[in-house]
Design a protein around this motif. Sequence first.
Motif, PDB file in Angstrom:
ATOM      1  N   THR A   1       3.274  -8.872   1.892  1.00  0.00           N
ATOM      2  CA  THR A   1       4.340  -9.674   1.306  1.00  0.00           C
ATOM      3  C   THR A   1       5.464  -9.832   2.327  1.00  0.00           C
ATOM      4  OG1 THR A   1       5.442  -7.753   0.296  1.00  0.00           O
ATOM      5  CG2 THR A   1       3.810  -8.912  -1.048  1.00  0.00           C
ATOM      6  N   GLY A   2       6.551 -10.471   1.928  1.00  0.00           N
ATOM      7  CA  GLY A   2       7.664 -10.721   2.829  1.00  0.00           C
ATOM      8  C   GLY A   2       7.540 -12.083   3.487  1.00  0.00           C
ATOM      9  N   GLY A   3       8.610 -12.511   4.151  1.00  0.00           N
ATOM     10  CA  GLY A   3       8.618 -13.827   4.782  1.00  0.00           C
ATOM     11  C   GLY A   3       7.521 -14.008   5.802  1.00  0.00           C
ATOM     12  N   GLY A   4       7.144 -12.935   6.518  1.00  0.00           N
ATOM     13  CA  GLY A   4       6.082 -13.031   7.504  1.00  0.00           C
ATOM     14  C   GLY A   4       4.735 -13.393   6.910  1.00  0.00           C
ATOM     15  N   ALA A   5       4.542 -13.096   5.618  1.00  0.00           N
ATOM     16  CA  ALA A   5       3.271 -13.387   4.965  1.00  0.00           C
ATOM     17  C   ALA A   5       3.096 -14.874   4.679  1.00  0.00           C
ATOM     18  CB  ALA A   5       3.162 -12.591   3.658  1.00  0.00           C
TER      19      ALA A   5
ATOM     20  N   GLY B   1      -2.935   5.230  -3.896  1.00  0.00           N
ATOM     21  CA  GLY B   1      -3.756   4.796  -2.768  1.00  0.00           C
ATOM     22  C   GLY B   1      -3.514   3.363  -2.345  1.00  0.00           C
ATOM     23  N   SER B   2      -2.779   2.593  -3.158  1.00  0.00           N
ATOM     24  CA  SER B   2      -2.457   1.204  -2.818  1.00  0.00           C
ATOM     25  C   SER B   2      -1.234   1.166  -1.912  1.00  0.00           C
ATOM     26  CB  SER B   2      -2.174   0.399  -4.091  1.00  0.00           C
ATOM     27  OG  SER B   2      -3.276   0.419  -4.966  1.00  0.00           O
ATOM     28  N   TRP B   3      -1.179   0.147  -1.043  1.00  0.00           N
ATOM     29  CA  TRP B   3      -0.054   0.001  -0.121  1.00  0.00           C
ATOM     30  C   TRP B   3       0.356  -1.452  -0.006  1.00  0.00           C
ATOM     31  CZ3 TRP B   3       2.683   3.892   2.224  1.00  0.00           C
ATOM     32  CH2 TRP B   3       2.182   5.191   1.989  1.00  0.00           C
ATOM     33  N   ASN B   4       1.637  -1.648   0.182  1.00  0.00           N
ATOM     34  CA  ASN B   4       2.196  -2.973   0.411  1.00  0.00           C
ATOM     35  C   ASN B   4       2.951  -2.953   1.733  1.00  0.00           C
ATOM     36  OD1 ASN B   4       5.030  -4.812  -0.778  1.00  0.00           O
ATOM     37  ND2 ASN B   4       3.127  -5.664  -0.002  1.00  0.00           N
ATOM     38  N   SER B   5       2.671  -3.919   2.576  1.00  0.00           N
ATOM     39  CA  SER B   5       3.374  -4.071   3.840  1.00  0.00           C
ATOM     40  C   SER B   5       4.280  -5.291   3.742  1.00  0.00           C
ATOM     41  CB  SER B   5       2.370  -4.238   4.990  1.00  0.00           C
ATOM     42  OG  SER B   5       3.040  -4.277   6.226  1.00  0.00           O
ATOM     43  N   VAL B   6       5.574  -5.047   3.789  1.00  0.00           N
ATOM     44  CA  VAL B   6       6.574  -6.101   3.628  1.00  0.00           C
ATOM     45  C   VAL B   6       7.072  -6.488   5.020  1.00  0.00           C
ATOM     46  CG1 VAL B   6       8.653  -6.806   2.405  1.00  0.00           C
ATOM     47  CG2 VAL B   6       7.318  -4.863   1.556  1.00  0.00           C
ATOM     48  N   LEU B   7       6.727  -7.677   5.469  1.00  0.00           N
ATOM     49  CA  LEU B   7       7.130  -8.142   6.792  1.00  0.00           C
ATOM     50  C   LEU B   7       8.211  -9.204   6.637  1.00  0.00           C
ATOM     51  CD1 LEU B   7       6.998  -8.246   9.798  1.00  0.00           C
ATOM     52  CD2 LEU B   7       4.929  -9.645   9.650  1.00  0.00           C
TER      53      LEU B   7
ATOM     54  N   PRO C   1      -9.341  -5.292   4.904  1.00  0.00           N
ATOM     55  CA  PRO C   1      -8.950  -6.459   4.121  1.00  0.00           C
ATOM     56  C   PRO C   1      -7.486  -6.369   3.696  1.00  0.00           C
ATOM     57  CG  PRO C   1     -10.995  -5.489   3.290  1.00  0.00           C
ATOM     58  CD  PRO C   1     -10.406  -4.508   4.255  1.00  0.00           C
ATOM     59  N   ALA C   2      -6.901  -7.524   3.434  1.00  0.00           N
ATOM     60  CA  ALA C   2      -5.521  -7.586   2.967  1.00  0.00           C
ATOM     61  C   ALA C   2      -5.384  -8.696   1.936  1.00  0.00           C
ATOM     62  CB  ALA C   2      -4.563  -7.825   4.130  1.00  0.00           C
ATOM     63  N   ARG C   3      -4.673  -8.404   0.867  1.00  0.00           N
ATOM     64  CA  ARG C   3      -4.404  -9.388  -0.182  1.00  0.00           C
ATOM     65  C   ARG C   3      -3.060 -10.062   0.084  1.00  0.00           C
ATOM     66  NH1 ARG C   3      -4.722  -6.059  -5.669  1.00  0.00           N
ATOM     67  NH2 ARG C   3      -2.729  -5.377  -4.770  1.00  0.00           N
ATOM     68  N   VAL C   4      -2.975 -11.343  -0.208  1.00  0.00           N
ATOM     69  CA  VAL C   4      -1.709 -12.069  -0.092  1.00  0.00           C
ATOM     70  C   VAL C   4      -1.425 -12.741  -1.428  1.00  0.00           C
ATOM     71  CG1 VAL C   4      -0.397 -13.820   1.152  1.00  0.00           C
ATOM     72  CG2 VAL C   4      -2.165 -12.498   2.352  1.00  0.00           C
TER      73      VAL C   4
END
Length: 488
Positions: A381-385, A241-247, A401-404
Amino acid sequence: MVDEGAGWLGIDLGTQSVRVLLVTADGQVLGSGSAPLTGRRDGVRHEQDPLRWWAALCTASRAALAAAPGVPVGGLAVCGTSGTVLLTDGSGRPVSPALMYDDGRAAAEAARVREAGIAVQDTWALPKALWLVGEYCPGLRLCHQPDLIVTRLTGAPCPADSSHALKTGYDLEHGTWPETALVQLGVPEGLLPDVVRPGTRLGEVCPAAADATGIPAGTPVLAGMTDGCAAQIASGALRPGSWNSVLGTTLVLKGAARDPVRDPTGVVYNHRAPDGTWLPGGASSVGAGALAAHFPDADPAAMDERARAFEPSSAVAYPLVSPGERFPFRAPEATPLILGDPADDADRWAALLQGVGFAERLCLDYLHHLGAPLDGPLTFTGGGARSPYWNQLRADILGRPARVPEQTEPALGMAALAAHGVSGAEDLAGAAERMVRLRTVLQPRPGRTAAFAEPYALLLDALRDRGWLPAPVAEHGRTRLHLDTGGS
């Protein structure tokens, strides 16, 4: 047990640079290093010289290790861009340029692969392998980006990890190459490597590699994963159920599930974690690369500040970095899209930032359409973060919500995988959670999600009307305009 006094080395072969981190088991970064990479783009072509990867690694690893002299290195793992491949001879020397993750020359070969019953996208590695075979002499071997570096580190050709092999057609559920289809496609015998699961020990750093990189001889080398999976590990998003968005240059979403997320179109695909659970997700062609293309000399922080005045922008964008889209829909003919006329450069910048957020929302809406579990935490995560403004804007558009984390780099994920692979005593999720340190948790601002509902709906309609986005997916997104992008 993990050696608490050791540093764990994570190596990330990115598009624009090689990054190396030396990290303790509890997440303290002891040293870091990077070295730039360059490539050649011409229309759908995107190549790099694979020998430059090794030269960049030698520079980056020495910088990382110099920051912590005397710290023992417990092990290392390497990630690379998913779908980047080349041909090598029997000793592992490159005989072709590297076709990068978004190289689109193999569209005709991809159609043949799909006819043979293997769901692939045009830029995946298996079509590229067929294209390369047609261009070069027989008797060569296909090599994924990290395979080349591991070969140099250990001194001998090595198996590929199953994560990178996925886009080359490897069947993760059965742990085999699809031999019948490969014979039908005319794939030469011996072209494809043996495959092992991520975290498998592949060998040790040989003396010659130690002299070149500064990594101690005898350091264990573990099979890695793709950069998207590495960033997911670095985010700690490994519980179902967890997700990571890599920008980064482009956008990658990776989640965790007990079972594969089935997608008959092949837009969503499933990696497999070392413990056998599943990591569904997809890679878009939208991303921060569009900012660099439109504003090559801009100061991002200054432009972010000016963009605050345009929420929402007077224009709606779908900011593709290169032609064609891969996720959340497959449309090889898709081109960058801007609806309306931005008032000035700040408004255009705002439209691009928001457009990436809309694409991110559409990815999550599509995953919800497929029945993927979305009720866990979301991490950026990722450079955009690195942009606080963009992070908040994305949380507002997504309505959740989003964790960084403090470290948003795939190299950290490879350090965690190395620690897990060497110790064997702790599951990967636990090893990652020990190593990941959160910098902040963002909450969507009241009323801001609703403010972006109308431009998002306009984008859905435009993508549908152009025949790129399937109508049922567009309609599903419209039914969720005023909901968050979690499991509700």
